[in-house]
Every structure is written in structure tokens, then in C-alpha cells.
Design an enzyme around this catalytic site. Structure first.
Site, short mmCIF file in Angstrom:
data_model
loop_
_atom_site.label_atom_id
_atom_site.label_comp_id
_atom_site.label_asym_id
_atom_site.label_seq_id
_atom_site.Cartn_x
_atom_site.Cartn_y
_atom_site.Cartn_z
N GLY A 297 5.86 5.14 0.57
CA GLY A 297 4.62 3.92 0.25
C GLY A 297 5.68 3.56 -1.26
N MET A 298 6.15 3.90 -1.67
CA MET A 298 6.95 3.36 -3.36
C MET A 298 7.97 3.63 -2.78
SD MET A 298 4.31 2.89 -5.48
CE MET A 298 3.03 1.04 -4.51
N GLY A 299 8.53 4.68 -2.61
CA GLY A 299 9.79 4.51 -2.25
C GLY A 299 10.80 4.03 -1.76
N ALA B 26 7.30 14.74 -4.91
CA ALA B 26 7.84 15.98 -5.83
C ALA B 26 6.51 15.64 -6.89
CB ALA B 26 8.44 15.34 -7.07
N HIS B 27 5.49 15.36 -6.77
CA HIS B 27 4.43 15.79 -7.95
C HIS B 27 3.32 16.37 -7.52
CE1 HIS B 27 3.08 12.49 -5.30
NE2 HIS B 27 1.55 13.22 -5.20
N TYR C 179 12.30 8.98 -11.72
CA TYR C 179 11.57 7.62 -11.29
C TYR C 179 10.01 8.08 -11.02
CZ TYR C 179 12.12 2.26 -10.44
OH TYR C 179 11.37 1.48 -10.45
N ARG D 269 9.15 7.32 8.13
CA ARG D 269 8.98 6.58 7.07
C ARG D 269 10.29 5.52 7.47
NH1 ARG D 269 5.54 7.94 3.83
NH2 ARG D 269 4.25 9.59 3.45
N THR E 188 10.62 10.68 -3.91
CA THR E 188 10.38 11.56 -2.79
C THR E 188 8.60 12.03 -3.65
OG1 THR E 188 11.69 13.90 -3.87
CG2 THR E 188 12.08 12.86 -2.19
N CYS F 147 3.54 -9.77 -10.26
CA CYS F 147 5.20 -10.03 -10.91
C CYS F 147 4.71 -9.69 -12.24
CB CYS F 147 4.14 -11.83 -10.97
SG CYS F 147 5.41 -13.31 -11.60
P1 NAD Z 1 4.91 9.15 -0.19
O1 NAD Z 1 4.72 9.64 0.14
O2 NAD Z 1 4.29 7.57 0.43
O3 NAD Z 1 6.43 9.47 0.04
C1 NAD Z 1 7.02 10.20 -0.14
C2 NAD Z 1 8.19 10.71 0.72
O4 NAD Z 1 9.29 11.48 0.63
C3 NAD Z 1 7.89 11.37 1.57
O5 NAD Z 1 8.35 9.76 2.73
C4 NAD Z 1 8.90 12.42 2.26
O6 NAD Z 1 9.02 11.92 3.81
C5 NAD Z 1 10.22 12.61 1.69
N1 NAD Z 1 10.27 13.77 1.13
C6 NAD Z 1 9.80 14.48 0.51
N2 NAD Z 1 10.77 15.59 0.27
C7 NAD Z 1 11.87 14.72 0.68
C8 NAD Z 1 13.26 15.95 0.48
N3 NAD Z 1 13.52 17.10 -0.02
N4 NAD Z 1 14.28 14.73 1.06
C9 NAD Z 1 14.14 14.15 1.70
N5 NAD Z 1 12.78 13.26 1.37
C10 NAD Z 1 11.67 13.73 1.74
O7 NAD Z 1 5.32 8.99 -2.00
P2 NAD Z 1 5.31 7.60 -2.47
O8 NAD Z 1 4.21 6.84 -2.92
O9 NAD Z 1 6.60 6.91 -1.87
O10 NAD Z 1 5.52 7.87 -4.08
C11 NAD Z 1 7.18 8.68 -4.45
C12 NAD Z 1 6.40 9.52 -5.70
O11 NAD Z 1 6.68 8.44 -6.62
C13 NAD Z 1 5.56 10.12 -5.73
O12 NAD Z 1 5.51 11.18 -6.21
C14 NAD Z 1 4.31 8.80 -7.01
O13 NAD Z 1 3.76 9.60 -6.91
C15 NAD Z 1 5.92 8.28 -7.70
N6 NAD Z 1 5.36 7.02 -8.09
C16 NAD Z 1 5.64 6.11 -9.25
C17 NAD Z 1 5.75 5.17 -9.59
C18 NAD Z 1 7.10 4.27 -10.11
O14 NAD Z 1 6.65 3.36 -10.59
N7 NAD Z 1 8.40 5.27 -9.99
C19 NAD Z 1 4.69 4.86 -9.05
C20 NAD Z 1 3.88 5.34 -7.88
C21 NAD Z 1 4.07 6.96 -8.01
#
Ligand code: NAD
Length: 556
Positions: A181-183, A271-272, A327, A206, A269, A415
Site C-alpha cells: 500500500g505505501m511501498g 517489517a514493523h 524508511y 501487489r 516491506t 501536498c
Molecule cells: P503492506 O503490508 O501493504 O506491504 C508490504 C509489502 O512487503 C507486501 O507487499 C509484502 O508482500 C512485502 N514483503 C514482505 N516481506 C517481504 C520480503 N521478505 N521480501 C519482499 N517483499 C516482502 O505495507 P505498506 O503499507 O506498503 O507499508 C510498508 C511499511 O512501511 C510498513 O512497515 C509501514 O508501517 C511502513 N510505513 C512507512 C511510511 C513512510 O512514510 N515511510 C508510512 C507508512 C507506513
């Protein structure tokens, strides 16, 4: 339409859709707005997994269960302007007396007393149907699809380019894991910033979703094909994004073997969440899902070890010259728990690139057009371009976003705006509604990842100058200020971004419905909210925040 007809039309699980148009179903726009935004969060175009009510960020849900969704809907259809609905971890639990300028919905998600604030304890409660993980904007009903993180990701990559690559990312290779979703915003943000992007996700669906929404250009299951595409694009300075279906750890190992060192390396990913997010190395996706449900402890231990291995490869890439940063997914912490003692040897993105923006009260301001008409968003884009002619960076972003961002669900825009700018924008939007230049009200909100609304020592408040990284009085003050100011719905969450035990944060959404009441609320909320960021950073000793406070009359 009565409640059951409404649910049949807009909320037959798992098919959710926000109503659009100018005719309201609830008693006023103040309750129609959260109703539409809740349903929008769960819309299959927006949410990662509506079947499980999961919106994004691992298991970030919009409501606890289907029964709760239906009861929230029934409550919002009935609620008047002298009452407010209480939502506890995604379940509606009562209605209190309030007044027309008070928030209509008060939300608390995933909060636990500190000694009990662990994934283990949380998961037990969740299994018994007693809690839900609200992430940040999932449980607070202001998620807007991948665009929500797109500009922040773009700003971060551009800031990295400015800091380390003379402001030019052309011909630079950016590698990251996680295209959820975010990534999923990373490929588009990277190519908008001029880089070549290689993203890795174990789950092909995804990456397919990113292809469908035009966030990524190409997809392959072959490491060699992805590598060759990436190297060719880098050589020619082409801003192309490639999605590889694989484990990120394995891919980094392959890149190291081939001596390919990305210019920039990060990871998104999930990871959280070591059980329900990250997929351990060496397992197929199906095997991971099975292991997760059968022996979660075993899963967790494999997950932590895989993260340690993954971060070990990132550290080696950093050694070889990659600009490497965390990140915001708490990968370093769980890698440390998995045995990588040097996990924190690369920095988090906030101290590296974002902190100074927070000192200006800047953060991910966003809005959605409740009419459902994309033209309303284009009208707001144009109004901002005219109102801020000096802000060339913002204008460039809005013009690029119009060309490149496909809307998901209700049309919306993000924005990054700062102190002063948010209030000005909000009042302009209220005028647009009042004058009929947009067809229906707009809701204005933000991510909890903002300047004054979060305590998260491995992310937003990492390395604060005065050592107050873990002080969570600030998000509580932010919440109370937004309740006092008259936001339309507010929320207080635990564990967003980095997982249970690692963060506390507050959210707010305020309605611009063209009324005088809205104008009063907007003036207070859109002043106070960024002002909390200025106060928090000024108090920690950042001169820039003190100067901004003086400029905008923030009393400190
Ligand atoms: P999500 O669960 O929608 O997507 C995570 C993706 O990681 C999934 O598509 C999953 O298949 C993949 N994944 C898991 N293990 C993996 C591995 N070993 N190798 C490859 N891919 C793997 O989550 P999201 O909404 O994309 O959020 C991702 C992370 O970023 C979360 O930990 C979230 O808390 C954090 N986050 C960051 C920000 C920011 O501003 N940087 C903002 C919100 C969330």
C-alpha cells in the site's frame, strides 16, 4: 434509503464503495463525511485487502469486524450535531453528548498500557476479537491510496538527491523492498525524481496492483531479467521502474554477488510486524501463510532472522557506497532482535531528510472531494497554484500529479504544506464549496506521520536534539488541541508505522462544507495542528522552529 438498504448498496462485505454526489444520506455533511471516508478506505480500489478490512500497512484495518462496520454506518446515519460517536479499536462503543463545533467521531485505536504494549499481548487480544491494529490512516479513515505517501516519498528521494547526488538522480539506481500500500508509491516517486528503480516484493498480486494503477512500469519473476533491465536503464539515464517478484534479502545477495551497488538503498516491506507483515526468507508465500497460522512463534523467529540477514546485506551495500536509509518500517529494530548487532548503523529517513521540514510545520496535508468528481480536485489544484505563485516546488508537484497520479476511490490530493499555508488552503477550499465552484464539501486531513502529532523514537522522533524521542505527551497535546479546535473527527493510535510498543500518534480530519461554522473550525484546527509541530521542535531546541514560530505568531 433506510440503513439496511444503504448497507446493501454501499457496504455488502467485501464490496465497499463510498456514496458520491451532492445528496447526503446522513443528517448533515459532518456525519456524511466520515461515513464516505470510512467506506472509501475499504473500497477495493483503495484498500489492499477489503475481505479482511485491511487498508494498508500490514494489518492496518478500518474497523474491527464486519458487524462493527455496519454498526458504525448505522450510527453515522442517525447521528445529529449534538452528539459524537466513540470508536474503540474499530468498534463503535457509545455515543456522547457534544455540540455542533465538536468532533463528530472520537477514535482510539490499538492503545495499550506501556508494560503490556507488545505484539504478543496485542495479538492475544486481537485473536479474541477485542482489538484491532489501526496503523495510521487506516483506522482513522483518511487513507487515500498510494498517492497518500507518493509526495512524501518523492520529497525524500529528491532530498537524498540534493544531499548526495548534486540534485540529479538521472542514471542513479534506487533499490527497495516492499511494493504494498505505501511501498507501492516508491516506483512512481523514484521515476518522478528521475531515478531508475528496482523494487522487490514476494507477492506478485501487489506488483500487479501497481501496474494496474500505473505506479510501476514493468514486472518480472526473473532476477536476471530485472537486473539487465535495471542496468540498461541506469546506463541510458532512463527513469524506469521495475518490479521483481522475489525475496528482498535474496535479491540483495544476488546484487552483491554480481557486484551491483545501488546508488540508493532502502526498504518498505511490512517489517514493523514480524508475524503478519514480513515474509521470512526461504518460504513461498503460501508456505508463509500456512506457517503464520499454525506456528506463529516459529514464524516470528524465522522472520527476525531473515530481517537480520536482510539488514546485513544492506550494511554491506552501505560499505560499498550505497546511500542506505531506514524508511519508517522499524526494520532495524527487528533485525537487531534477530541478531544483527549493527542494525542501527544506517540512519532513519526523518533525521536524514525530513526533520527540517517538520521544523517549518510542514507535513502530508491531504484532501478528498466528497462529490466523487475528479474535476473538483483539479479546481482545488488550480486554486492552490493561484494562491501560492511563489511556491514553484508545490506547483510542479501539482502539475506532475495531475498527469501521473491515477485516483483510487474518491478523488483526492496530497501536498506537503506548512505553517500558514495549511490555514490559507483550508479557507480557500471552504470558499470553493460555498461559491459552488466545487460540487460538494471537501475533507482535509493528514497522515499521523506529521510534524507535531507523533512520538516514534525509531522514526519521526529519532535522534531529537534534546533526547525526548520517546516522550508521547506531544501527540496527546495535538489530539486535545484538535478536539478543542473543532476537527470533524480525531483519533489517537498506538503502533503505527513501526509496530506495537514503538509509537503513539494522533490524527485529525476537518470538513470544509462552505459554512461559517466550518470556517471557524478550519481557522483554529489548521493553525493549531502545524503549530504543535513548531512548538514540539522549538521546545527540543531547533532554531528553525523558533524562527517559524515567531514569523507566524505561534505563542511558545
Ligand atoms: P503492506 O503490508 O501493504 O506491504 C508490504 C509489502 O512487503 C507486501 O507487499 C509484502 O508482500 C512485502 N514483503 C514482505 N516481506 C517481504 C520480503 N521478505 N521480501 C519482499 N517483499 C516482502 O505495507 P505498506 O503499507 O506498503 O507499508 C510498508 C511499511 O512501511 C510498513 O512497515 C509501514 O508501517 C511502513 N510505513 C512507512 C511510511 C513512510 O512514510 N515511510 C508510512 C507508512 C507506513
Amino acid at each position: 434509503m433506510n440503513t439496511s438498504e444503504f448497507i446493501k448498496k454501499y457496504a455488502t462485505h467485501p464490496n465497499y464503495k463510498a456514496p458520491t454526489g451532492t445528496k447526503i444520506n446522513a443528517k448533515s455533511w459532518q456525519t456524511e463525511a466520515p461515513l464516505r471516508m470510512l467506506l472509501n478506505n475499504l473500497d477495493a480500489e483503495v484498500a489492499e485487502n477489503p475481505q479482511e478490512l485491511v487498508v494498508y500497512g500490514g494489518t492496518g484495518q478500518a474497523a474491527r469486524n464486519v458487524e462493527s462496520v455496519q454498526k458504525i454506518i448505522a450510527n453515522l446515519l442517525e447521528l445529529d450535531e449534538n452528539h459524537s460517536l466513540l470508536v474503540q479499536s474499530g468498534k463503535p462503543v457509545g455515543i456522547v453528548r457534544s455540540h455542533p463545533q465538536a468532533p463528530r467521531v472520537l477514535i482510539a485505536n490499538s492503545n495499550l498500557v506501556p508494560q503490556w504494549a507488545t505484539w504478543d499481548h496485542f495479538n492475544k487480544l486481537k485473536e479474541n476479537g477485542l482489538m484491532m491494529y489501526g496503523q495510521m490512516t487506516a483506522g482513522s479513515w483518511i487513507y487515500i491510496g498510494s498517492q497518500g505517501i507518493l509526495q512524501g516519498t518523492y520529497e525524500t528521494f529528491v532530498a537524498c538527491g540534493q544531499k548526495y547526488f548534486k540534485g540529479d538522480l538521472r542514471g542513479k539506481l534506487l533499490v527497495s523492498g516492499g511494493l504494498g500500500g505505501m511501498g507501492g508509491a516508491q516506483p512512481l516517486a523514484a521515476t518522478m525524481a528521475g531515478a531508475t528503480f528496482l523494487g522487490v516484493d514476494v507477492d506478485p498480486t501487489r506488483i500487479q496492483k501497481r501496474l494496474d494503477t500505473k505506479y510501476i512500469d514493468k514486472m518480472t519473476y526473473s532476477y536476471k531479467e530485472a537486473r539487465d533491465w535495471a542496468l540498461a536503464a541506469k546506463k541510458q539515464g532512463q527513469a524506469i521502474s521495475i518490479g521483481l517478484v522475489a525475496d528482498i534479502g535474496d535479491t540483495l545477495k544476488n546484487l552483491l554477488t554480481d557486484n551491483i551497488v545501488p546508488d540508493i538503498l532502502t526498504d518498505q516491506t511490512s517489517a514493523h510486524d514480524p508475524i503478519n507483515g514480513y515474509v521470512p526468507n526461504g518460504l513461498t508465500l503460501d508456505a508463509a501463510i500456512e506457517l503464520r497460522s499454525k506456528t506463529p512463534k516459529d514464524y516470528q523467529s524465522r522472520s527476525l532472522k531473515s530481517m537480520a540477514r536482510h539488514v546485513g546485506f544492506m550494511l554491506e551495500m552501505q560499505n560499498r557506497g550505497s546511500r542506505t536509509f531506514d524508511y519508517g518500517n522499524n526494520l532495524r529494530e527487528f533485525a537487531r532482535q534477530g541478531g544483527e548487532a549493527r542494525a542501527f548503523d544506517f540512519p532513519g529517513f526523518v533525521p536524514e531528510y525530513i526533520r527540517l521540514l517538520f521544523c517549518e510545520g510542514k507535513g502530508p496535508f491531504r484532501w478528498a472531494a466528497l462529490s466523487g468528481d475528479p474535476k473538483d480536485i483539479y479546481t482545488t489544484d488550480q486554486a492552490l497554484i493561484e494562491a501560492f505563485p511563489e511556491n514553484k516546488h508545490m506547483i510542479n508537484w501539482l502539475q506532475e500529479a495531475q498527469k501521473k497520479v491515477a485516483f483510487q476511490g474518491l478523488p483526492c490530493r496530497i501536498c506537503w504544506l506548512g505553517m500558514g499555508e495549511r490555514e490559507k488552503a483550508g479557507l480557500i477550499f471552504n470558499e470553493l464549496v460555498k461559491s459552488g465552484k466545487v460540487k460538494a464539501p471537501l475533507v482535509i486531513g493528514r497522515d499521523h506521520l506529521d510534524c507535531g502529532s507523533v512520538a516514534s523514537p525509531n522514526r519521526e522522533t529519532e535522534g531529537m536534539r534534546d533526547g525526548t524521542d520517546a516522550v508521547s505527551d506531544w501527540p496527546l497535546l495535538n489530539l486535545m488541541s484538535n478536539a478543542s479546535g473543532g476537527a470533524t473527527w480525531i483519533s489517537f493510535h498506538h503502533g503505527g508505522g513501526v509496530g506495537i510498543g514503538f509509537s503513539q500518534h494522533a490524527g485529525m480530519v476537518v470538513l470544509a462544507d462552505g459554512s461559517d461554522r466550518a470556517e471557524e473550525c478550519l481557522k483554529r484546527v489548521l493553525f493549531n495542528d502545524p503549530a504543535l509541530g513548531i512548538m514540539r521542535h522549538a521546545d527540543a531546541g531547533y532554531e528553525k522552529a523558533l524562527a517559524m514560530g515567531e514569523k507566524f505568531g505561534v505563542k511558545i
